[in-house]
Design an enzyme around this catalytic site. Structure first.
Site, PDB file in Angstrom:
ATOM      1  N   GLU A 156      80.235  16.014  46.599  1.00 36.44           N
ATOM      2  CA  GLU A 156      79.515  15.175  45.379  1.00 36.44           C
ATOM      3  C   GLU A 156      80.007  14.853  44.175  1.00 36.44           C
ATOM      4  OE1 GLU A 156      75.438  16.654  45.856  1.00 36.44           O
ATOM      5  OE2 GLU A 156      75.103  16.091  47.643  1.00 36.44           O
ATOM      6  N   GLU A 204      75.323  13.921  56.998  1.00 36.90           N
ATOM      7  CA  GLU A 204      74.052  14.537  56.935  1.00 36.90           C
ATOM      8  C   GLU A 204      72.842  13.559  57.305  1.00 36.90           C
ATOM      9  OE1 GLU A 204      73.815  16.108  52.980  1.00 36.90           O
ATOM     10  OE2 GLU A 204      75.783  17.001  53.115  1.00 36.90           O
TER      11      GLU A 204
END
Ligand SMILES: *[C@@H]1O[C@H](CO)[C@@H](O)[C@H](O)[C@H]1NC(C)=O
Ligand SMILES: *[C@@H]1O[C@H](CO)[C@@H](O)[C@H](O)[C@H]1NC(C)=O
Ligand SMILES: *[C@@H]1O[C@H](CO)[C@@H](O)[C@H](O)[C@H]1NC(C)=O
Ligand SMILES: *[C@@H]1O[C@H](CO)[C@@H](O)[C@H](O)[C@H]1NC(C)=O
Ligand SMILES: *[C@@H]1O[C@H](CO)[C@@H](O)[C@H](O)[C@H]1NC(C)=O
Ligand SMILES: *[C@@H]1O[C@H](CO)[C@@H](O)[C@H](O)[C@H]1NC(C)=O
Ligand SMILES: *[C@@H]1O[C@H](CO)[C@@H](O)[C@H](O)[C@H]1NC(C)=O
Ligand SMILES: *[C@@H]1O[C@H](CO)[C@@H](O)[C@H](O)[C@H]1NC(C)=O
Length: 562
Positions: free
Chosen positions: A332, A436
Site C-alpha cells: 500500500e 485480495e
C-alpha cells in the site's frame, strides 16, 4: 481496502448552458464491434485517433475542443443511454494553462444527482494523455452528461480530442470475454496415435483428463485452517493458490522486538506445500502505520529503524527463500509512506525491493494496493500513479521482475472501468494479479455473489491478468473480512456457489473420442496438466501432457505398446 468516499455532487443543469457543450452523442446499437484493448500510458506529442472512430460520439472525433475545467465542467451530452449496456469511454487530454500536471476525472451524471467517476488520468502540459474508462447504468437515461473535473478543484484550461463512447450489449461483452479466454487460457491439442512401427492408428480410443490447472486461482487462508481437516479438504479440492491473511505480517512474526515466532506461518506453509498449492508472501512491510508493530512505530531513531528493517527483510526471506512465489514488498505504498518518512529516505521502498531481490532471487516482487482497479475516485491510487511508481522502481533498477498487485476490495464493480485499468497496466508487460478480491459486506449475499461473478469473469478473461486470489479466509464464529464463501460448516454461501460454478467452467474435466483416418484425436482444453490415454484392441499407452500457452495447436505423439 476500505470503501472510497462517495462524492455526491449536486448537478445544476442550467450550468451546462454557460459552460458550453462540446459534443453530442446519440446512442444507436452497433453490431459486430470488438472490444479494443489498446491503451497508452506515455504522455505523447500528438494524440492517437479515437478508439472505434469515436463510437457513438460521431460528431467530429478528430476536432480538438478547448474548455476550462474547475470543480466540474460538462463536456458531452449523451442521449438515450440504455440500462445494462456496457459503455467504454476514452479520450485524449492536454493541459494548456493553469498547471503543469493535474489529476483529471471524467464523471457521468444521469440527472439523479450522483456524479460517478467513469475514468481518470494524470494529464500534463505540452503533451497528450490517454483517459480510458466506462460505465454501466442501472436504469435508462434520456439525457446524461459527462463532466471533467480537476481533482484539486482549481481551474485549468484543457484540450480534448479523440473522444469515444462505444456501447456493447451484455452478450457482446460475454462473447469478447469468451474469445479472450479461448486465446489466452485454452489451446487446441492434436494427439497423434501410432503403432509400434510408427503408422497412424485410426479408430483408437483416446481419453483426456485435466489433473492440474495452469491459472492460479485461490484464496487467503488464516491459521484457523490448522487442525481443521474439513476446511483443509474444502480448500484443497478447489484451489491451487493461497496467501496467508495476516500470519506473515511483521506484527504476527515479531510481536515484540527480537521475539521472532514463525510457528504458525511454518505450519501453514507445510499445509500448502503438502498439497502443491503455490503461495504468495504477504507482506514484508506495510506502509500503513496502523499495521506496523507498535514497537517499530516506537523506535526513536532512524538508525534503530534501519537495523530493525534490515533484520526483518533478511530474516524473513532467508528463512523462506524459494517457498513463496511472490513477495508483497511495500504494501500500500500509494497510500502510505511510513518507512520513507521515518527513515528520512524517499528511496526506502526501492532499497527494500533491492534487498528482497538479493535475498530471494526466484520470487516475483510485487507492489500491492487498493482502489486502483476498484474505483477511479481515490486520488492516491489512480492507475496512472501506479504506472508512474512502477516505472520509478524499474528505473531504480533494483528489481527486474516486479509484479502488479491489485487488491480488488470492491463495492459495486464497474466492469468497463476495471477492464480499462487493466488495459493501461498491461502496457508495462508485467505480471498482473488480483490479490485480495472480495465484495463489501454492505451488500446482501446474493448481491455480493452477483458482483463477485462480474469481477472474476473480468479478471480471468483479461489477457494481462496472471492470477486471482480471493480475500475470503474463514474464521469460524467470527466470519470473514468482507465476504465468506461458506458458512462455518463449509456449506456454500451464494459467493461460494459462484466460485464453484466458475472453477467448473474453467477446466476441461474430460475429453475423449476416437482417432480419425489420420490417427488424430483433437480437442481444445484449458491450460494445465493432463493425463492422456490411448487404446486400440489390447494395445494401450498412457502419458502426461503439459499444456502451456501458445498461439498454435499443441501436438502430442503417442505410440501404442502391448
Ligand atoms: C431519444 O429518444 C427519444 C424518445 O424515445 C427520441 O425522440 C429521440 O429521437 C432519441 N434521440 C436520439 C438521438 O436517438
Ligand atoms: C461463453 O462461454 C460460456 C462457457 O463456455 C458459454 O456458456 C456461453 O454461452 C458463451 N457465451 C457467448 C455469448 O458466447
Ligand atoms: C509462538 O506462537 C505459538 C502460536 O501462537 C505459541 O503457541 C508459542 O507459545 C509461541 N512461542 C513463543 C516462544 O513465544
Ligand atoms: C511505545 O511507547 C510508549 C510511550 O513511550 C509506551 O507507553 C508504550 O508502551 C510503547 N509500546 C511498545 C509496544 O513499545
Ligand atoms: C490520500 O490523499 C489525500 C490528499 O492528497 C491525503 O490527504 C491523504 O492523507 C492520502 N492518504 C490516504 C490513505 O488516503
Ligand atoms: C533515489 O534513487 C534514484 C535512482 O537510483 C537516484 O537517482 C536518487 O538520487 C536517489 N535519491 C536519494 C535521495 O537517494
Ligand atoms: C463456535 O461457537 C460454538 C458455540 O458457541 C462453539 O461450540 C464452537 O466450539 C465454536 N467454534 C470455534 C471454531 O471456535
Ligand atoms: C493382442 O491382440 C492380437 C490380435 O488380437 C494378438 O495377436 C496378440 O497376441 C495380443 N497380444 C497380447 C500381448 O495379448
Amino acid at each position: 481496502m476500505r470503501g472510497s468516499p462517495l462524492l455526491g455532487f449536486l448537478l445544476f443543469y442550467p450550468l451546462f448552458l454557460q459552460w458550453g457543450i462540446l459534443s453530442y452523442g446519440s446512442v444507436a446499437a452497433q453490431q459486430g464491434t470488438w472490444y479494443d484493448y489498446t491503451a497508452y500510458t506515455e504522455c505523447k506529442r500528438s494524440p492517437e485517433a479515437a478508439l472505434y472512430r469515436g463510437g457513438v460520439i460521431k460528431e467530429g472525433a478528430d476536432t480538438v475542443r478547448e474548455t476550462t475545467v474547475g470543480s466540474s465542467s460538462p463536456a458531452f451530452v449523451l442521449l438515450n443511454l440504455t440500462a445494462t449496456t456496457i459503455y467504454s469511454f476514452s479520450c485524449w487530454v492536454k493541459i494548456n494553462r493553469g498547471a503543469d500536471s493535474a489529476l483529471l476525472k471524467a464523471r457521468l451524471s444521469t440527472g439523479d444527482g450522483v456524479l460517478n467517476c467513469i475514468g481518470s488520468s494524470v494529464v500534463k502540459r505540452h503533451c497528450w494523455s490517454f483517459l480510458k474508462g466506462g460505465f454501466v447504468l442501472d436504469t435508462a437515461s434520456q439525457t446524461s452528461l459527462v463532466f471533467f473535473q480537476n481533482a484539486d478543484g482549481k481551474p485549468i484550461d484543457i484540450s480534448l480530442v479523440s473522444a469515444s463512447l462505444q456501447p456493447f450489449s451484455a452478450e457482446e461483452w460475454e462473447m469478447h470475454r469468451n474469445n479472450s479466454i479461448s486465446r489466452k487460457r485454452k489451446r487446441a491439442v492434436a494427439i497423434h496415435v501410432s503403432d509400434a512401427e510408427g503408422n497412424p492408428v485410426s479408430g483408437a480410443s483416446v481419453s483426456v483428463e485435466q489433473i492440474a490447472k495452469d491459472f492460479p486461482f485461490g484464496s487467503a487462508i488464516a491459521k484457523t485452517i490448522l487442525g481443521n481437516s474439513k476446511y483443509q479438504d474444502w480448500f484443497v479440492e478447489r484451489f491451487n493458490a493461497a496467501v496467508f491473511e495476516n500470519e506473515l505480517k511483521w506484527y504476527a512474526t515479531e510481536p515484540e522486538p527480537g521475539r521472532l515466532n514463525y510457528t504458525v506461518a511454518d505450519a501453514m506453509l507445510r499445509f500448502v506445500h503438502a498439497h502443491h498449492i503455490l503461495v504468495r508472501g504477504h507482506n514484508i512491510f506495510w506502509e500503513d502505520p496502523r499495521y506496523t508493530p507498535a514497537w517499530v512505530r516506537n523506535l526513536s531513531s532512524a538508525d534503530e529503524l534501519r537495523s530493525a528493517v534490515s533484520s526483518r527483510i533478511t530474516g524473513l526471506l532467508s528463512r523462506y527463500k524459494g517457498d513463496f512465489v511472490h513477495w508483497d514488498v511495500s504494501n500500500e505504498m500509494l497510500h502510505f509512506d511510513f518507512y520513507e518518512r521515518r527513515l528520512g529516505n524517499t528511496n526506502a521502498s526501492l532499497e527494500f525491493f533491492a534487498a528482497a531481490r538479493a535475498a530471494d532471487p526466484l520470487a516475483t516482487l510485487f507492489m500491492n494496493d487498493f482502489n486502483v482497479v476498484e474505483t477511479c475516485d481515490d486520488v492516491n491510487s489512480t492507475v496512472d500513479d501506479y504506472v508512474a511508481r512502477l516505472r520509478e522502481l524499474m528505473r531504480g533498477g533494483a528489481a527486474n521482475l516486479e509484479g502488479i498487485g491489485l487488491e480488488g476490495h470492491f463495492s459495486k464493480p464497474n466492469l468497463p472501468l476495471i477492464r480499462a485499468v487493466l488495459d493501461k497496466l498491461s502496457t508495462l508487460h508485467l505480471p498482473i494479479w488480483l490479490t485480495e478480491v472480495d465484495i463489501s459486506k454492505t451488500f446482501d449475499r446474493q448481491t455480493q455473489a452477483k458482483y463477485l461473478e462480474g469481477v472474476l469473469r473480468e479478471g480471468f478473461s483479461h489477457p494481462g491478468v496472471n492470477g486471482i486470489m480471493l480475500w475470503s479466509a474463514l474464521h469460524p464464529n467470527v466470519s470473514c473480512y468482507q465476504m465468506c464463501l461458506t458458512d462455518d460448516d463449509l456449506e456454500n454461501l451464494p459467493a461460494g456457489d459462484v466460485v464453484d460454478r466458475l472453477l467448473n467452467e474453467w477446466e476441461t474435466k474430460w475429453a475423449g473420442g476416437e482417432t480419425n483416418d489420420h490417427g488424430i484425436f483433437s480437442f481444445v482444453g484449458f491450460l494445465g496438466e493432463y493425463m492422456v490415454s490411448a487404446t486400440y484392441g489390447n494395445r494401450t499407452s498412457e502419458t502426461t501432457l503439459s499444456l502451456s500457452q501458445g498461439d498454435e495447436t499443441s501436438h502430442l505423439n503417442i505410440q501404442l505398446q502391448y
